[in-house]
Design a protein around this motif. Structure first.
Motif, PDB file in Angstrom:
ATOM      1  N   LEU A 195       0.822  -1.207   0.000  1.00 47.58           N
ATOM      2  CA  LEU A 195       0.000   0.000   0.000  1.00 47.58           C
ATOM      3  C   LEU A 195       0.860   1.263   0.000  1.00 47.58           C
ATOM      4  O   LEU A 195       0.322   2.366   0.062  1.00 47.58           O
ATOM      5  CB  LEU A 195      -0.940  -0.001   1.211  1.00 47.58           C
ATOM      6  N   ALA A 196       2.177   1.093  -0.067  1.00 50.60           N
ATOM      7  CA  ALA A 196       3.078   2.254  -0.085  1.00 50.60           C
ATOM      8  C   ALA A 196       4.223   2.031  -1.062  1.00 50.60           C
ATOM      9  O   ALA A 196       5.340   2.487  -0.835  1.00 50.60           O
ATOM     10  CB  ALA A 196       3.622   2.512   1.318  1.00 50.60           C
ATOM     11  N   ILE A 197       3.946   1.370  -2.170  1.00 54.65           N
ATOM     12  CA  ILE A 197       5.003   1.079  -3.146  1.00 54.65           C
ATOM     13  C   ILE A 197       5.600   2.364  -3.715  1.00 54.65           C
ATOM     14  O   ILE A 197       6.797   2.464  -3.965  1.00 54.65           O
ATOM     15  CB  ILE A 197       4.454   0.176  -4.276  1.00 54.65           C
ATOM     16  N   GLY A 198       4.777   3.379  -3.915  1.00 55.99           N
ATOM     17  CA  GLY A 198       5.270   4.620  -4.499  1.00 55.99           C
ATOM     18  C   GLY A 198       5.867   5.597  -3.518  1.00 55.99           C
ATOM     19  O   GLY A 198       6.294   6.689  -3.912  1.00 55.99           O
ATOM     20  N   ALA A 199       5.925   5.233  -2.241  1.00 54.44           N
ATOM     21  CA  ALA A 199       6.407   6.158  -1.210  1.00 54.44           C
ATOM     22  C   ALA A 199       7.827   6.678  -1.450  1.00 54.44           C
ATOM     23  O   ALA A 199       8.102   7.855  -1.171  1.00 54.44           O
ATOM     24  CB  ALA A 199       6.311   5.503   0.165  1.00 54.44           C
ATOM     25  N   PRO A 200       8.781   5.878  -1.934  1.00 56.98           N
ATOM     26  CA  PRO A 200      10.135   6.411  -2.123  1.00 56.98           C
ATOM     27  C   PRO A 200      10.201   7.625  -3.038  1.00 56.98           C
ATOM     28  O   PRO A 200      11.088   8.475  -2.877  1.00 56.98           O
ATOM     29  CB  PRO A 200      10.901   5.221  -2.708  1.00 56.98           C
ATOM     30  N   GLY A 201       9.286   7.733  -4.000  1.00 60.60           N
ATOM     31  CA  GLY A 201       9.343   8.842  -4.950  1.00 60.60           C
ATOM     32  C   GLY A 201       9.273  10.199  -4.279  1.00 60.60           C
ATOM     33  O   GLY A 201      10.088  11.093  -4.566  1.00 60.60           O
ATOM     34  N   GLY A 202       8.315  10.383  -3.387  1.00 59.11           N
ATOM     35  CA  GLY A 202       8.174  11.656  -2.696  1.00 59.11           C
ATOM     36  C   GLY A 202       9.347  11.944  -1.773  1.00 59.11           C
ATOM     37  O   GLY A 202       9.760  13.100  -1.618  1.00 59.11           O
ATOM     38  N   ILE A 203       9.882  10.896  -1.154  1.00 54.08           N
ATOM     39  CA  ILE A 203      11.015  11.063  -0.246  1.00 54.08           C
ATOM     40  C   ILE A 203      12.259  11.486  -1.016  1.00 54.08           C
ATOM     41  O   ILE A 203      12.988  12.409  -0.618  1.00 54.08           O
ATOM     42  CB  ILE A 203      11.258   9.755   0.532  1.00 54.08           C
ATOM     43  N   ILE A 204      12.517  10.831  -2.129  1.00 56.57           N
ATOM     44  CA  ILE A 204      13.688  11.168  -2.948  1.00 56.57           C
ATOM     45  C   ILE A 204      13.585  12.598  -3.461  1.00 56.57           C
ATOM     46  O   ILE A 204      14.562  13.363  -3.446  1.00 56.57           O
ATOM     47  CB  ILE A 204      13.834  10.162  -4.105  1.00 56.57           C
ATOM     48  N   ALA A 205      12.383  12.984  -3.897  1.00 60.76           N
ATOM     49  CA  ALA A 205      12.191  14.346  -4.410  1.00 60.76           C
ATOM     50  C   ALA A 205      12.386  15.390  -3.316  1.00 60.76           C
ATOM     51  O   ALA A 205      12.812  16.521  -3.593  1.00 60.76           O
ATOM     52  CB  ALA A 205      10.796  14.479  -5.017  1.00 60.76           C
ATOM     53  N   ALA A 206      12.110  15.038  -2.079  1.00 59.47           N
ATOM     54  CA  ALA A 206      12.216  15.992  -0.970  1.00 59.47           C
ATOM     55  C   ALA A 206      13.656  16.200  -0.505  1.00 59.47           C
ATOM     56  O   ALA A 206      13.917  17.103   0.302  1.00 59.47           O
ATOM     57  CB  ALA A 206      11.356  15.524   0.204  1.00 59.47           C
ATOM     58  N   HIS A 207      14.600  15.389  -0.996  1.00 58.18           N
ATOM     59  CA  HIS A 207      15.992  15.483  -0.550  1.00 58.18           C
ATOM     60  C   HIS A 207      16.944  15.526  -1.740  1.00 58.18           C
ATOM     61  O   HIS A 207      17.691  14.559  -1.998  1.00 58.18           O
ATOM     62  CB  HIS A 207      16.335  14.305   0.370  1.00 58.18           C
ATOM     63  N   PRO A 208      16.960  16.648  -2.455  1.00 59.05           N
ATOM     64  CA  PRO A 208      17.873  16.743  -3.609  1.00 59.05           C
ATOM     65  C   PRO A 208      19.336  16.740  -3.216  1.00 59.05           C
ATOM     66  O   PRO A 208      20.210  16.513  -4.072  1.00 59.05           O
ATOM     67  CB  PRO A 208      17.473  18.081  -4.241  1.00 59.05           C
ATOM     68  N   GLU A 209      19.629  16.984  -1.941  1.00 60.62           N
ATOM     69  CA  GLU A 209      21.025  16.985  -1.508  1.00 60.62           C
ATOM     70  C   GLU A 209      21.633  15.586  -1.502  1.00 60.62           C
ATOM     71  O   GLU A 209      22.856  15.415  -1.535  1.00 60.62           O
ATOM     72  CB  GLU A 209      21.141  17.601  -0.103  1.00 60.62           C
ATOM     73  N   VAL A 210      20.782  14.558  -1.457  1.00 59.74           N
ATOM     74  CA  VAL A 210      21.251  13.170  -1.472  1.00 59.74           C
ATOM     75  C   VAL A 210      21.481  12.750  -2.921  1.00 59.74           C
ATOM     76  O   VAL A 210      20.586  12.873  -3.767  1.00 59.74           O
ATOM     77  CB  VAL A 210      20.235  12.240  -0.787  1.00 59.74           C
ATOM     78  N   LYS A 211      22.646  12.234  -3.216  1.00 56.92           N
ATOM     79  CA  LYS A 211      23.027  11.938  -4.599  1.00 56.92           C
ATOM     80  C   LYS A 211      22.906  10.468  -4.979  1.00 56.92           C
ATOM     81  O   LYS A 211      22.860  10.144  -6.172  1.00 56.92           O
ATOM     82  CB  LYS A 211      24.463  12.404  -4.844  1.00 56.92           C
ATOM     83  N   ALA A 212      22.874   9.577  -4.021  1.00 56.90           N
ATOM     84  CA  ALA A 212      22.766   8.150  -4.329  1.00 56.90           C
ATOM     85  C   ALA A 212      21.770   7.515  -3.365  1.00 56.90           C
ATOM     86  O   ALA A 212      21.933   7.599  -2.143  1.00 56.90           O
ATOM     87  CB  ALA A 212      24.127   7.457  -4.218  1.00 56.90           C
TER      88      ALA A 212
END
Length: 334
Positions: A195-212
């Protein structure tokens, strides 16, 4: 002379008018309504500390179920007291209707009971305060663990196992974050990874400082994370499996860094399951079997039904799990 016969009317016999029998109380309706009120209310009371710290969907659902049960009970009692009797339905329709209502009640209330979460241990809850080199930030849909020194260049989106309190992973994943990684634990609706398969997308977008970025999870959470990795090859650079395996084949993702950490005494994600997953992962994947570890050692939430019997201490097993996870994040090149 013969007298004429008397035609006086006969004295009527006094009869007591029959009173209609009082309607029978609608015990069927009251019983169903009481179940709809009692079951979710009991779950709400007993599991409230966990529900308040998890994704709000579960708590809201139980509150709504309690309100529905209260309305049903009030209606059934009002009908019983007023004496209003509905027109009798055809016996076949009445029986069929009751069967359908009973099935719906069993399915819905049974699902709510099965979804009861495994509560985090006291040590895991205490780790929510942060400290010792990490800062913990709690919100409605995620828990973020960040190192207090420096800006993290690698990130891990972690999805909990089915029905497990997300706080149960904070203490262990703080060890991963302390090594320089931003860790974000997903709060899944009803504690179910799919029920949360797409959750990483929003998290990744919220942290552009993380490169990998790496995604991962425990048990069903790792399966859900692998689905996101398969669909987003440019976003995800690594996968971390804790007592888990991929949903489909990722064998052709030779650029993907994969770490599979498992317990040799796991009764749920068994060693045979982990071995069967190897052909579905890149040949460079690193497999770390933790001798004597069980499924519940990959979090701090006590024992789990169906699990194996450990032959190693929880502390020793978790130290190996964290070390293997830190090694994966260290292999990423931001």
């Amino acid at each position: 002379m013969t007298s004429a016969p008397s035609h006086e009317p006969a004295t009527p016999v006094s009869e007591t008018p029959e009173r209609p029998s009082p309607p029978r109380p609608p015990w069927w309706s009251i019983t169903i309504a009481a179940l709809w009120l009692a079951v979710p209310l009991a779950l709400l009371i007993t599991d409230l500390p966990v529900l308040r710290s998890a994704h709000p969907a579960h708590l809201v659902t139980l509150v709504v179920a309690v309100l529905v049960g209260a309305v049903l009970v009030a209606r059934a009692l009002r009908r019983s007291r007023s004496g209003v009797v509905r027109a009798a339905a055809h016996p076949v329709r009445r029986t069929l209707g009751r069967i359908l209502v009973a099935l719906a009640t069993v399915v819905v209330l049974g699902a709510l009971f099965w979804l009861r979460p495994f509560a985090a241990s006291d040590d895991a809850v205490a780790a929510m305060a942060g400290g010792d080199g990490v800062r913990v930030t709690d919100s409605a849909t995620r828990i973020e663990i960040a190192p207090t020194s420096g800006e993290p260049r690698t990130g891990l989106v972690f999805q909990p196992g089915a029905r497990v309190d997300p706080r149960a992973y904070v203490r262990m994943l703080s060890g991963v974050s302390r090594a320089g990684t931003l860790v974000v634990i997903v709060k899944q609706p009803y504690q179910i990874g799919f029920l949360a398969i797409g959750a990483p997308g929003g998290i990744i977008a919220a942290h552009p400082e993380v490169k990998a970025w790496s995604v991962g999870g425990h048990s069903l959470g790792g399966v859900a994370a692998s689905s996101y990795a398969a669909d987003h090859p440019t976003q995800v650079h690594g996968i971390l499996f804790w007592a888990s395996y991929p949903l489909g084949s990722l064998a052709d993702r030779t650029d993907l860094h994969v770490a599979s950490v498992s317990g040799t005494k796991d009764g749920l994600a068994t060693p045979a399951d982990i071995a069967a997953s190897k052909p579905n992962l890149p040949p460079t994947s690193v497999f770390t079997p933790v001798e004597g570890a069980v499924h519940a050692f990959f979090g701090d939430y006590g024992e789990q039904p169906g699990d194996g019997t450990p032959t190693v201490t929880r502390a020793d097993a978790q130290r190996q799990i964290v070390d293997a996870s830190v090694a994966l994040m260290g292999s990423l090149q931001p």
